[in-house]
Every structure is written in structure tokens, then in C-alpha cells.
Design a protein around this motif. Structure first.
Motif, PDB file in Angstrom:
ATOM      1  N   PRO A  83     -11.757  -4.542 -18.574  1.00  0.00           N
ATOM      2  CA  PRO A  83     -11.685  -3.164 -18.065  1.00  0.00           C
ATOM      3  C   PRO A  83     -11.249  -2.181 -19.147  1.00  0.00           C
ATOM      4  O   PRO A  83     -10.356  -2.459 -19.948  1.00  0.00           O
ATOM      5  N   LYS A  84     -11.900  -1.030 -19.151  1.00  0.00           N
ATOM      6  CA  LYS A  84     -11.463   0.045 -20.041  1.00  0.00           C
ATOM      7  C   LYS A  84     -10.281   0.801 -19.451  1.00  0.00           C
ATOM      8  O   LYS A  84      -9.443   1.325 -20.176  1.00  0.00           O
ATOM      9  N   ASP A  85     -10.224   0.856 -18.123  1.00  0.00           N
ATOM     10  CA  ASP A  85      -9.169   1.597 -17.438  1.00  0.00           C
ATOM     11  C   ASP A  85      -8.099   0.636 -16.939  1.00  0.00           C
ATOM     12  O   ASP A  85      -8.337  -0.558 -16.751  1.00  0.00           O
ATOM     13  N   ASP A  86      -6.903   1.172 -16.710  1.00  0.00           N
ATOM     14  CA  ASP A  86      -5.771   0.380 -16.241  1.00  0.00           C
ATOM     15  C   ASP A  86      -5.960   0.062 -14.753  1.00  0.00           C
ATOM     16  O   ASP A  86      -5.977   0.968 -13.913  1.00  0.00           O
ATOM     17  N   VAL A  87      -6.085  -1.213 -14.430  1.00  0.00           N
ATOM     18  CA  VAL A  87      -6.311  -1.623 -13.046  1.00  0.00           C
ATOM     19  C   VAL A  87      -5.102  -1.296 -12.176  1.00  0.00           C
ATOM     20  O   VAL A  87      -5.244  -1.068 -10.967  1.00  0.00           O
TER      21      VAL A  87
ATOM     22  N   ALA B 206      -4.999   0.296  -8.422  1.00  0.00           N
ATOM     23  CA  ALA B 206      -4.260  -0.303  -7.308  1.00  0.00           C
ATOM     24  C   ALA B 206      -3.332   0.714  -6.656  1.00  0.00           C
ATOM     25  O   ALA B 206      -3.181   0.724  -5.418  1.00  0.00           O
ATOM     26  N   ALA B 207      -2.713   1.573  -7.449  1.00  0.00           N
ATOM     27  CA  ALA B 207      -1.791   2.569  -6.899  1.00  0.00           C
ATOM     28  C   ALA B 207      -2.513   3.522  -5.944  1.00  0.00           C
ATOM     29  O   ALA B 207      -1.925   3.982  -4.957  1.00  0.00           O
ATOM     30  N   ARG B 208      -3.785   3.799  -6.215  1.00  0.00           N
ATOM     31  CA  ARG B 208      -4.547   4.700  -5.355  1.00  0.00           C
ATOM     32  C   ARG B 208      -4.932   4.041  -4.026  1.00  0.00           C
ATOM     33  O   ARG B 208      -5.260   4.737  -3.062  1.00  0.00           O
ATOM     34  N   HIS B 209      -4.907   2.715  -3.982  1.00  0.00           N
ATOM     35  CA  HIS B 209      -5.391   2.012  -2.793  1.00  0.00           C
ATOM     36  C   HIS B 209      -4.329   1.156  -2.127  1.00  0.00           C
ATOM     37  O   HIS B 209      -4.638   0.471  -1.140  1.00  0.00           O
ATOM     38  N   ALA B 210      -3.102   1.176  -2.608  1.00  0.00           N
ATOM     39  CA  ALA B 210      -2.060   0.302  -2.054  1.00  0.00           C
ATOM     40  C   ALA B 210      -1.833   0.556  -0.566  1.00  0.00           C
ATOM     41  O   ALA B 210      -1.468  -0.365   0.178  1.00  0.00           O
TER      42      ALA B 210
ATOM     43  N   LEU C 173       5.346  -3.820   3.986  1.00  0.00           N
ATOM     44  CA  LEU C 173       6.798  -3.895   4.165  1.00  0.00           C
ATOM     45  C   LEU C 173       7.382  -5.075   3.386  1.00  0.00           C
ATOM     46  O   LEU C 173       8.452  -4.956   2.776  1.00  0.00           O
ATOM     47  N   LEU C 174       6.679  -6.218   3.419  1.00  0.00           N
ATOM     48  CA  LEU C 174       7.151  -7.384   2.674  1.00  0.00           C
ATOM     49  C   LEU C 174       7.187  -7.092   1.181  1.00  0.00           C
ATOM     50  O   LEU C 174       8.182  -7.395   0.496  1.00  0.00           O
ATOM     51  N   LEU C 175       6.122  -6.485   0.663  1.00  0.00           N
ATOM     52  CA  LEU C 175       6.074  -6.169  -0.769  1.00  0.00           C
ATOM     53  C   LEU C 175       7.092  -5.104  -1.134  1.00  0.00           C
ATOM     54  O   LEU C 175       7.692  -5.158  -2.215  1.00  0.00           O
ATOM     55  N   ARG C 176       7.302  -4.151  -0.237  1.00  0.00           N
ATOM     56  CA  ARG C 176       8.298  -3.126  -0.510  1.00  0.00           C
ATOM     57  C   ARG C 176       9.686  -3.754  -0.611  1.00  0.00           C
ATOM     58  O   ARG C 176      10.514  -3.352  -1.435  1.00  0.00           O
ATOM     59  N   GLY C 177       9.944  -4.767   0.219  1.00  0.00           N
ATOM     60  CA  GLY C 177      11.218  -5.467   0.142  1.00  0.00           C
ATOM     61  C   GLY C 177      11.400  -6.193  -1.179  1.00  0.00           C
ATOM     62  O   GLY C 177      12.537  -6.432  -1.604  1.00  0.00           O
ATOM     63  N   LEU C 178      10.291  -6.531  -1.825  1.00  0.00           N
ATOM     64  CA  LEU C 178      10.355  -7.169  -3.141  1.00  0.00           C
ATOM     65  C   LEU C 178      10.380  -6.154  -4.275  1.00  0.00           C
ATOM     66  O   LEU C 178      10.461  -6.541  -5.445  1.00  0.00           O
ATOM     67  N   GLY C 179      10.302  -4.872  -3.926  1.00  0.00           N
ATOM     68  CA  GLY C 179      10.351  -3.826  -4.952  1.00  0.00           C
ATOM     69  C   GLY C 179       9.010  -3.394  -5.476  1.00  0.00           C
ATOM     70  O   GLY C 179       8.908  -2.872  -6.591  1.00  0.00           O
ATOM     71  N   ALA C 180       7.936  -3.596  -4.681  1.00  0.00           N
ATOM     72  CA  ALA C 180       6.586  -3.273  -5.148  1.00  0.00           C
ATOM     73  C   ALA C 180       6.186  -1.838  -4.841  1.00  0.00           C
ATOM     74  O   ALA C 180       5.018  -1.483  -4.982  1.00  0.00           O
ATOM     75  N   GLY C 181       7.114  -1.000  -4.441  1.00  0.00           N
ATOM     76  CA  GLY C 181       6.758   0.357  -4.078  1.00  0.00           C
ATOM     77  C   GLY C 181       6.602   1.299  -5.246  1.00  0.00           C
ATOM     78  O   GLY C 181       6.061   2.402  -5.102  1.00  0.00           O
TER      79      GLY C 181
ATOM     80  N   MET D 136       2.977  -2.429  -9.251  1.00  0.00           N
ATOM     81  CA  MET D 136       1.529  -2.349  -9.054  1.00  0.00           C
ATOM     82  C   MET D 136       0.780  -3.515  -9.685  1.00  0.00           C
ATOM     83  O   MET D 136      -0.348  -3.822  -9.298  1.00  0.00           O
ATOM     84  N   GLN D 137       1.400  -4.172 -10.667  1.00  0.00           N
ATOM     85  CA  GLN D 137       0.764  -5.352 -11.244  1.00  0.00           C
ATOM     86  C   GLN D 137       0.565  -6.414 -10.171  1.00  0.00           C
ATOM     87  O   GLN D 137      -0.517  -6.988 -10.023  1.00  0.00           O
ATOM     88  N   LEU D 138       1.632  -6.673  -9.401  1.00  0.00           N
ATOM     89  CA  LEU D 138       1.548  -7.652  -8.326  1.00  0.00           C
ATOM     90  C   LEU D 138       0.587  -7.189  -7.242  1.00  0.00           C
ATOM     91  O   LEU D 138      -0.255  -7.965  -6.760  1.00  0.00           O
ATOM     92  N   VAL D 139       0.687  -5.924  -6.843  1.00  0.00           N
ATOM     93  CA  VAL D 139      -0.176  -5.396  -5.798  1.00  0.00           C
ATOM     94  C   VAL D 139      -1.643  -5.534  -6.180  1.00  0.00           C
ATOM     95  O   VAL D 139      -2.488  -5.882  -5.345  1.00  0.00           O
ATOM     96  N   SER D 140      -1.978  -5.312  -7.443  1.00  0.00           N
ATOM     97  CA  SER D 140      -3.374  -5.347  -7.869  1.00  0.00           C
ATOM     98  C   SER D 140      -3.997  -6.725  -7.717  1.00  0.00           C
ATOM     99  O   SER D 140      -5.219  -6.849  -7.586  1.00  0.00           O
ATOM    100  N   TYR D 141      -3.191  -7.782  -7.760  1.00  0.00           N
ATOM    101  CA  TYR D 141      -3.726  -9.131  -7.588  1.00  0.00           C
ATOM    102  C   TYR D 141      -3.835  -9.531  -6.120  1.00  0.00           C
ATOM    103  O   TYR D 141      -4.532 -10.492  -5.782  1.00  0.00           O
ATOM    104  N   LEU D 142      -3.135  -8.818  -5.233  1.00  0.00           N
ATOM    105  CA  LEU D 142      -3.139  -9.150  -3.808  1.00  0.00           C
ATOM    106  C   LEU D 142      -3.949  -8.176  -2.963  1.00  0.00           C
ATOM    107  O   LEU D 142      -4.112  -8.383  -1.764  1.00  0.00           O
ATOM    108  N   LEU D 143      -4.493  -7.115  -3.584  1.00  0.00           N
ATOM    109  CA  LEU D 143      -5.099  -6.020  -2.848  1.00  0.00           C
ATOM    110  C   LEU D 143      -6.560  -6.326  -2.489  1.00  0.00           C
ATOM    111  O   LEU D 143      -7.499  -5.689  -2.987  1.00  0.00           O
ATOM    112  N   PHE D 144      -6.744  -7.294  -1.627  1.00  0.00           N
ATOM    113  CA  PHE D 144      -8.089  -7.647  -1.169  1.00  0.00           C
ATOM    114  C   PHE D 144      -8.515  -6.676  -0.068  1.00  0.00           C
ATOM    115  O   PHE D 144      -8.673  -7.049   1.097  1.00  0.00           O
TER     116      PHE D 144
END
Length: 398
Positions: free
Chosen positions: A309-313, A317-321, A330-338, A343-351
Motif C-alpha cells: 500500500p502507498k497509503d497508511d492502512v 481503518a480510522a474512517r471505518h472503525a 466496546l471490547l476493543l475500547r476496553g483494550l484501549g483501541a479508541g 488502529m493497527q489492531l482495528v485494521s486487522y479485525l475490521l472485516f
């Protein structure tokens, strides 16, 4: 196929970022003639890349149709098709882990993973027809499909491959290649991210995500006879700027650490292997007509195209979280993904379809910007030993 240059496709671990691989392959299909068969003699995949690899192998007779089928699935993804996302499951999982921590373990009832990926097996059972792999090999549309998983007991990287009879297995330090008839367990095991998804038993051993011990992800294709390789990464290779020394940095959250771990698992080994390949190619170039051998085998230059990718994934992910189900958010927010760090973690789980469609479009665009290099690769034209985005090529060859 045996008389032509053997081309290999390398699909590393990617999670939801696997949609980017679909976009690149869509561009490849647009370059090939209509109704062309699969152009890759060898397809090697790990984790989510293994799933994409298996779908291609099952549909090797018509590459364009295979990619269209993949795009249809990825464009309409929901996280609930990969892991259970209902509120009750998210609550039960959180309480289960909390109880295990509070009581110092629950014995045989200890939680096995953070997420339940049984929906993924159901999805793949519908879309992957494993008997077609043997037919593709028999008809010459494919020579080998390789799927890599990590063995927990023996602590080895195991590449399970289904191939024509003349291709043999291999054994190296902590990594082996085993000829086998591939089935659903191999795919689920290869994609069983540690802590996220439960391990899978194959034979007498449990296996997890293939990226964990796969320090040489190009090696499978090389062992199986590749002359040229197309590698599709899923990370923009421009490092983040260093933070100011006089500013107190935030303590990394659990989500940031999880994303860091996945990023390391999926991509770092690939670039180490590409650097090694670049050094060997240079060595062979300066050796001229002299033969260079290792372990009784003659080394040869391998020509590689790398698309990333040329752009930062993470920004995508931040635009689609917000598309993730509420319970998972809520679970991810409890882990500090807000925040941005998570967003690194969110980008791998954002199906979710908004995210995957944007990644497909990104992959298609990035690949067509390298159309000239792809044409040389696909149509057996002369090519340099390495084609990659300029900043990445500089880093790999210096």
C-alpha cells in the motif's frame, strides 16, 4: 506450464487487510487476456493470505472469475462472518477472561481465545471446494498450493503443500515442508492468530497462525521451484516519524501492543526475507558466469515484484472503525483501541464492507501504477531482479 517460467504468488498474513490483496489480483486479472487461466504455477499463503490462496487454487481454470468471486465476498464482508460479534458473546467472553484472571485460572475451563471464529469455518466450507485443487494440478492449471501454520508442540513452521508428484518436502532448522492433501483444518490453523482465535489440532499437534515462526516466507515458493515471485504486502513501508524527545509519550495500550504484535507477525519476516533475497541476487550478479552452489544445489537469481500500500492502512481503518458491531467496539475500547495507537489492531479485525471495499480499490490502483512491471512479470519478458515502490526498493537493496 513446466516449459515456461514458473511464477509464484506470495500472500502473507493480513487479517482484514487481505482485501488489499484482492485489489492487486483484480488488477492482474485486468491485464491478462479474457478467460485466462491462473498464471501462477505456485501459490503460497499464510493466515488470511492462505485463505485467498486456497480460493484461487480452487478456481484456477478461470482467473478472472476467481477474482470476481473473491471480490464479491470481500466487498460484502461483515465481521460476524469471521467471528461471533453478538453482544451476548462479547459479554460472555469478557466475563470469562475476567474470571480466569480473578481466580488465577479455571483449569480445563480456561478461555482458549478472545474471539470465536466458528463463523469463518462455515463461510469457507461454502466457498472453498478442496477436491478442485487436485483437479487444477491434474489439468496443469497449478503446480502447487502451499499453506503455512505454526506447530505449538514442536515449535516449527510447517508448510503443508499439495502439488504434483515430482515436488518433494524439505527440512530446515525450525521449518519443514510436508506434502499432503489440504483440507479445512489447514486453512483455519494457518489463520488462528494467537490469543485472538483458538488453535487447531492437525494429527497429534495443535497449530496456530502460520506467521508466528515463518521467518522465511519466500522459502516455500523457492523450494517448490519458483523462478519469479509476485509478493503482495499489506503495510505501507514508510516509518512513522520519531516523537520529540522532550515530550512525554503515552504508555502503549493493550490494543496498541496487540496491533504491534500482529504487524510484526504478519510483515517483518517478509521484509527480512526480501533483504536476504536481494543480497543473494547481487552476489550472483557480481559472480558473473561462475556457478555458485549451496548444499549441492546451484543458486539462481529470482525475479520479484513487490506491491504494498502507498497509503497508511491505519488511517483507512480510522474512517471505518464505527462499522464494527457495538459489542466488539466496546471490547476493543476496553483494550484501549479508541485512539490512533489502537488502529493497527482495528485494521486487522475490521472485516466490514466499507473498509474492505476501500482496500480493494487501493490495491487495484497501486497495482495498475506498476502495470509495466506486472506485464513483464506475467508475460515472461525480461525484467530486473526486483521491482518495488522506489522507497522500498532503496531500503531492500542498500
Amino acid at each position: 506450464m513446466a516449459e515456461r517460467i514458473r511464477k509464484a504468488l506470495i500472500l502473507p498474513g493480513a487479517g482484514a487487510r487481505g482485501a488489499y490483496q484482492v485489489g492487486v489480483l483484480k488488477a492482474v486479472a485486468s491485464i491478462l487476456p479474457k478467460r485466462a487461466r491462473n498464471p501462477f504455477a505456485i501459490i503460497s499463503g499464510t493466515s488470511a493470505g492462505a485463505i485467498n490462496a486456497a480460493v484461487l487454487a480452487c478456481r484456477a481454470a478461470n482467473f478472472e472469475r476467481a477474482i470476481a468471486d473473491m471480490e464479491r465476498v470481500w466487498s460484502n464482508f461483515r465481521a460476524s462472518q469471521v467471528y461471533r460479534t453478538d453482544n451476548w458473546t462479547m459479554l460472555k467472553t469478557s466475563l470469562h477472561w475476567l474470571a480466569a484472571l480473578v481466580f488465577g485460572g479455571l483449569g480445563v475451563a480456561n478461555p482458549k481465545a478472545l474471539l470465536d471464529n466458528t463463523p469463518l469455518r462455515a463461510l469457507l466450507e461454502r466457498d472453498v471446494r478442496f477436491p478442485r485443487i487436485a483437479k487444477a494440478i491434474e489439468r496443469g492449471h497449478l503446480e502447487a498450493l502451499a499453506v503455512t501454520a505454526s506447530a505449538y508442540t514442536t515449535a516449527r513452521s510447517v508448510t503443508f503443500f499439495q502439488a504434483r508428484e515430482s515436488l518433494r518436502g524439505w527440512s530446515r532448522v525450525r521449518r519443514v515442508g510436508k506434502p499432503t492433501i489440504l483440507n479445512m483444518d489447514h486453512l483455519i490453523a494457518s489463520a488462528a492468530v494467537p490469543f485472538m482465535f483458538p488453535p487447531v489440532r492437525i494429527g497429534g499437534e495443535y497449530y496456530g497462525d502460520g506467521s508466528m515462526r515463518h521467518r522465511a516466507p519466500l522459502s516455500s515458493a523457492i523450494h517448490l521451484g519458483a523462478d519469479r515471485m509476485l509478493v503482495i504486502g499489506v503495510r505501507a513501508e514508510r516509518p512513522d516519524p520519531e516523537p520529540p524527545a522532550d515530550v512525554e509519550p503515552p504508555v502503549p495500550s493493550l490494543a496498541q501492543l496487540g496491533g504491534y504484535m500482529l504487524d510484526t507477525l504478519f510483515m517483518d519476516g517478509l521484509y527480512t526475507d526480501l533483504e536476504r533475497l536481494s543480497r543473494i541476487n547481487r552476489l550472483l550478479e557480481v559472480s558473473g558466469p561462475r556457478r555458485v552452489t549451496q548444499g549441492g544445489a546451484e543458486l539462481k537469481q529470482l525475479h520479484t515484484v513487490v506491491i504494498v500500500p502507498k497509503d497508511d492502512v491505519r488511517e483507512v481503518a480510522a474512517r471505518h472503525a464505527h462499522e464494527l458491531p457495538r459489542g466488539l467496539r466496546l471490547l476493543l475500547r476496553g483494550l484501549g483501541a479508541g485512539d490512533a495507537g489502537g488502529m493497527q489492531l482495528v485494521s486487522y479485525l475490521l472485516f466490514e464492507s466499507g473498509f474492505t471495499r476501500e482496500l480493494i480499490a487501493m490495491g487495484f490502483r497501486d497495482a495498475l501504477e506498476m502495470e509495466e512491471e506486472l506485464r513483464a512479470f506475467l508475460f515472461d519478458q525480461p525484467m530486473d531482479t526486483l521491482y518495488a515502490p522506489p522507497h522500498l526498493k532503496f531500503a531492500l537493496e542498500r
